[in-house]
Design an enzyme around this catalytic site. Structure first.
Site, PDB file in Angstrom:
ATOM      1  CB  CYS A   2       7.451  52.141 -45.090  1.00  0.00           C
ATOM      2  SG  CYS A   2       7.550  53.304 -43.745  1.00  0.00           S
ATOM      3  NE  ARG A  27       3.688  48.802 -48.380  1.00  0.00           N
ATOM      4  CZ  ARG A  27       3.137  47.656 -48.056  1.00  0.00           C
ATOM      5  NH1 ARG A  27       2.357  47.044 -48.901  1.00  0.00           N
ATOM      6  NH2 ARG A  27       3.387  47.083 -46.902  1.00  0.00           N
ATOM      7  CD1 TRP A  73       1.661  56.908 -43.005  1.00  0.00           C
ATOM      8  CD2 TRP A  73       2.477  55.943 -41.162  1.00  0.00           C
ATOM      9  NE1 TRP A  73       0.760  57.115 -41.980  1.00  0.00           N
ATOM     10  CE2 TRP A  73       1.236  56.533 -40.844  1.00  0.00           C
ATOM     11  CE3 TRP A  73       3.181  55.288 -40.157  1.00  0.00           C
ATOM     12  CZ2 TRP A  73       0.682  56.488 -39.571  1.00  0.00           C
ATOM     13  CZ3 TRP A  73       2.631  55.229 -38.873  1.00  0.00           C
ATOM     14  CH2 TRP A  73       1.392  55.832 -38.601  1.00  0.00           C
ATOM     15  CG  ASN A  99       7.457  48.641 -43.892  1.00  0.00           C
ATOM     16  OD1 ASN A  99       6.973  49.286 -42.969  1.00  0.00           O
ATOM     17  ND2 ASN A  99       6.750  47.825 -44.650  1.00  0.00           N
ATOM     18  N   GLY A 100       9.023  49.300 -40.757  1.00  0.00           N
ATOM     19  CA  GLY A 100       8.837  48.626 -39.465  1.00  0.00           C
ATOM     20  C   GLY A 100       9.377  49.487 -38.344  1.00  0.00           C
ATOM     21  CD  GLU A 482     -16.248  51.512 -43.837  1.00  0.00           C
ATOM     22  OE1 GLU A 482     -15.698  51.419 -42.733  1.00  0.00           O
ATOM     23  OE2 GLU A 482     -15.611  51.609 -44.890  1.00  0.00           O
ATOM     24  CE  LYS A 486     -13.702  54.399 -46.039  1.00  0.00           C
ATOM     25  NZ  LYS A 486     -13.571  53.175 -45.411  1.00  0.00           N
ATOM     26  CD  GLU A 489     -10.556  55.891 -43.670  1.00  0.00           C
ATOM     27  OE1 GLU A 489      -9.679  55.075 -43.402  1.00  0.00           O
ATOM     28  OE2 GLU A 489     -11.499  55.618 -44.451  1.00  0.00           O
ATOM     29  CG  HIS A 505     -28.590  57.247 -24.072  1.00  0.00           C
ATOM     30  ND1 HIS A 505     -29.340  57.395 -22.936  1.00  0.00           N
ATOM     31  CD2 HIS A 505     -29.220  56.307 -24.819  1.00  0.00           C
ATOM     32  CE1 HIS A 505     -30.372  56.569 -22.978  1.00  0.00           C
ATOM     33  NE2 HIS A 505     -30.324  55.895 -24.120  1.00  0.00           N
ATOM     34  CE  LYS A 604      -5.965  49.960 -49.245  1.00  0.00           C
ATOM     35  NZ  LYS A 604      -7.337  50.369 -48.905  1.00  0.00           N
TER      36      LYS A 604
HETATM   37  C1  G6P Z   1      -5.613  51.204 -42.332  1.00  0.00           C
HETATM   38  C2  G6P Z   1      -6.336  51.530 -43.617  1.00  0.00           C
HETATM   39  C3  G6P Z   1      -7.815  51.181 -43.484  1.00  0.00           C
HETATM   40  C4  G6P Z   1      -7.977  49.715 -43.085  1.00  0.00           C
HETATM   41  C5  G6P Z   1      -7.179  49.387 -41.820  1.00  0.00           C
HETATM   42  C6  G6P Z   1      -7.112  47.886 -41.592  1.00  0.00           C
HETATM   43  O1  G6P Z   1      -6.041  52.056 -41.321  1.00  0.00           O
HETATM   44  O2  G6P Z   1      -6.193  52.894 -43.935  1.00  0.00           O
HETATM   45  O3  G6P Z   1      -8.464  51.401 -44.708  1.00  0.00           O
HETATM   46  O4  G6P Z   1      -9.319  49.440 -42.868  1.00  0.00           O
HETATM   47  O5  G6P Z   1      -5.827  49.839 -41.950  1.00  0.00           O
HETATM   48  O6  G6P Z   1      -6.381  47.319 -42.639  1.00  0.00           O
HETATM   49  P1  G6P Z   1      -6.521  45.843 -43.158  1.00  0.00           P
HETATM   50  O7  G6P Z   1      -5.562  45.779 -44.311  1.00  0.00           O
HETATM   51  O8  G6P Z   1      -6.093  44.961 -42.029  1.00  0.00           O
HETATM   52  O9  G6P Z   1      -7.918  45.610 -43.563  1.00  0.00           O
END
Ligand code: G6P
Length: 609
Positions: A2, A27, A73, A99-100, A482, A486, A489, A505, A604
């Site tokens: 947000c 955000r 969000w 936000n929250g 990772e 990616k 996502e 396994h 984000k």
């Molecule tokens: C969200 C973002 C990710 C990020 C994660 C942790 O899920 O979309 O890209 O890795 O939060 O965020 P941070 O800001 O704590 O690295």
């Protein structure tokens, strides 16, 4: 998670707020809204992205010099027009963005319903708005009404509030969720992060938990919600507008992938003392003693940052011989972990605002541990909550899928590991060798980026796949995780990362001629083992996309596609092997027509539990 913008001044608040919301859209982008409060309250809100709101605002010809805006969000309630912020009271006197999460909203709602309040939305935010209104009818003072309401609220909030009855005041407050004041001349701002207001002012005050800001056109005061005046320090924002624009790239994600030679370097610049084979980490000065004597290091993080923590475990154990554990922040905080004052807990976070990571750090500190932050966003909550830290200096990361923050985190981890190694068992000669290898990494990243077109054509070939498997061993197991993250996502293809040997396994059952399998097989001491794993995939007709070391002459025989990366020390290879995986995910998503920078359902910065 947000985004909030508030404005009070003489300019057209609508355009200030809309521009700010566009910058904050990363955000959250389920819905957006704006409220102006000059004389009467005008509210416009829309499900969808800020561009939808912009159209509606233009049609409504909103004008005014005091207002608040929000990009959402969704937590409570579906992302539709009604649930979008701002929320107003029944008489349209006050408007609020939030936000929250207000945790005790249900109890407050019941109380208010008994008093005759009627609710239109399903949100906790509307409850907070009405709650403030219930005090406002008695106090006739917005600041006091906000303060009294917040004293009874449980949970997290960053809020901005305006009232038609007080057209010279804009109020903000926070607990948990980030909020800052932008200090201008003849105008002042509220924002969730500085990028929203950077074109108007560089001077910001980061509000603390349970702190409020009362802004007028010409001034501001800050106080706690217990009514004690606070001293506010003005910080100057260091990044510039350019760093939050796309700079000629189609997407922020691609721009950020291409920034990595520079951002990796920016993290070690001035810190790596190559000729001495060690590092200088000024930000860790307050805890160096504790760090040197640490019996155990615990990394805590979420998402991509958790993957860099896994790499950190391998590197620190290798170089310094200190036991390392890696914890999902969301698990750590609720499982009553055994922590002692001899432990050092390192939080890794791009945003510095992830609610679970922040809570994990607070928990660790309560139990007596020393807390360190590896954080990108300067002045963020985790940076302030930790005893000491290292800023990543990667600049703003806007693409929701984290890329440059990951490699900068690896740089910061390398620095910590090298420091600890040198204080324990690493010779100067070995330290120098590592330092020199680190210095070569930026140009090696660039060399991989220069071959993006090969990865683009591989992406085209597999863009219609329904599943992907990513395999790696040792330092490359976290990279496999990772790479898979990616891809899922931003392209919505199901992808799993697995330790290559563990594949037999379970995941091996999924392999057939339709399964692309990305295998990271660089030339290190387990290279031959990984080749055996690759053969297990081949025997079941899986399609191998191998990430291999330049000059490898054997691998082509086992793989459909070979993407090479330059040779470096094994512990530094994750920084290089992740680059093709970022590009692969990016190009697959583009090929599938996905919105790379704003993937569905994600945000984000996750400031709720
Ligand atoms: C969200 C973002 C990710 C990020 C994660 C942790 O899920 O979309 O890209 O890795 O939060 O965020 P941070 O800001 O704590 O690295």
């Amino acid at each position: 998670m947000c985004g909030i913008v508030g404005y009070i001044g003489s300019k057209n608040a609508t355009s200030v707020i809309l521009t700010g919301l566009k910058r904050l859209e990363y955000r959250g982008y389920d819905s957006a809204g704006i409220a102006l409060a000059n004389g009467s309250l005008t509210v416009c809100k829309k499900a969808g992205k800020v561009v939808e709101l912009e159209k509606a605002v233009k049609a409504a010809q909103l004008r005014g010099t005091l207002g608040i805006g929000h990009t959402r969000w969704a937590t409570h309630g579906a992302p539709n027009d009604v649930n979008a912020h701002p929320h107003t009271d029944m008489e349209n006197t006050i408007a609020l963005v939030h936000n929250g999460i207000i945790e005790n909203y249900a109890a407050i709602k019941q109380r208010l319903q008994k008093q005759g309040y009627v609710f239109r939305s399903e949100t906790d935010t509307e409850v907070l708005t009405m709650f403030i209104h219930s005090f406002y009818t008695k106090t006739k003072n917005l600041e006091e009404a906000v303060r009294l309401a917040l004293c009874e609220v449980e949970g997290a909030f960053g809020i901005a509030v305006v009232s038609t009855l007080e057209p010279n005041v804009l109020i903000g407050a926070r607990r948990g969720s980030p909020l800052l004041v932008g200090v201008g001349e003849g105008e002042n701002f509220l924002a969730s992060d500085a990028s929203a207001i950077l074109q108007h002012t560089r001077n910001v005050i980061y509000l603390q938990d349970d702190e409020m800001a009362i802004l007028t056109k010409d001034g501001y005061t800050t106080k706690t919600i217990d009514n004690e005046t606070t001293d506010s320090i003005i910080h100057e924002v260091e990044f510039d507008l350019e760093s939050i624009e796309k700079g000629g790239f189609d997407h922020f994600m691609l721009k950020e992938i291409h920034e990595q030679p520079r951002t990796f370097k920016d993290c070690f610049r001035g810190r790596l003392l190559a000729s001495e084979g060690t590092v200088r980490l000024g930000g860790l000065n307050p805890v160096l003693d504790k760090l040197r004597r640490a019996q155990r290091i615990i990394f805590t993080a979420c998402g991509t940052s958790w993957h860099s923590a896994l790499v950190g475990e391998y590197i620190i154990e290798q170089l310094a011989g200190i036991p390392v554990e890696v914890e999902y922040a969301s698990e750590f905080r609720y499982r009553n972990p055994v922590i002692t004052p001899d432990d050092v807990v390192i939080a890794i976070s791009q945003s510095g605002e992830t609610a679970d990571t922040l809570a994990a750090i607070k928990e660790a500190k309560l139990k007596g541990a020393t807390a360190i932050g590896l954080v990108n966003v300067v002045g963020s909550s985790i940076a302030r909550e930790t005893d000491a830290g290292i800023y990543l200096h990667a600049g703003p990361e806007i693409g929701v899928a984290s890329t440059k923050a990951f490699t900068s985190q690896l740089a910061a981890i390398m620095l910590v590991a090298l420091y600890l190694g040198r204080t324990r068992r690493l010779s100067q000669r070995d330290g120098m060798e590592i330092a020199q290898a680190i210095e070569r990494v930026p140009e090696q990243i660039q060399a991989i980026l220069d071959h993006s077109s090969q990865i683009q054509s591989i992406a085209k070939k597999y863009a219609k796949a329904q599943n992907f498997l990513y395999l790696g061993r040792g330092y490359h197991f976290p990279v496999a995780l990772e790479g898979a993250l990616k891809l899922k996502e931003i392209s919505y293809i199901h992808a799993e990362g697995y330790p290559a040997a563990e594949m037999k396994h379970g995941p091996i059952a999924l392999i057939d001629e339709n399964m692309p399998v990305v295998c990271i097989a660089t030339q290190d001491e387990i290279y031959d083992k990984v080749l055996s794993n690759i053969q297990e995939v081949r025997a079941r007709n899986g399609k191998i996309i191998a990430i291999a070391t330049e000059g490898d002459t054997r691998i082509a025989e086992f793989a459909e596609h070979v993407i090479t990366i330059p040779n470096t020390l094994p512990m530094l290879t994750p920084v290089l092997s992740v680059i093709p995986l970022q590009l692969l995910a990016y190009y697959v998503a583009v090929e599938r027509g996905c919105n790379v920078d704003m993937p569905r359902n994600l945000a984000k910065s996750v400031t709720v539990e």
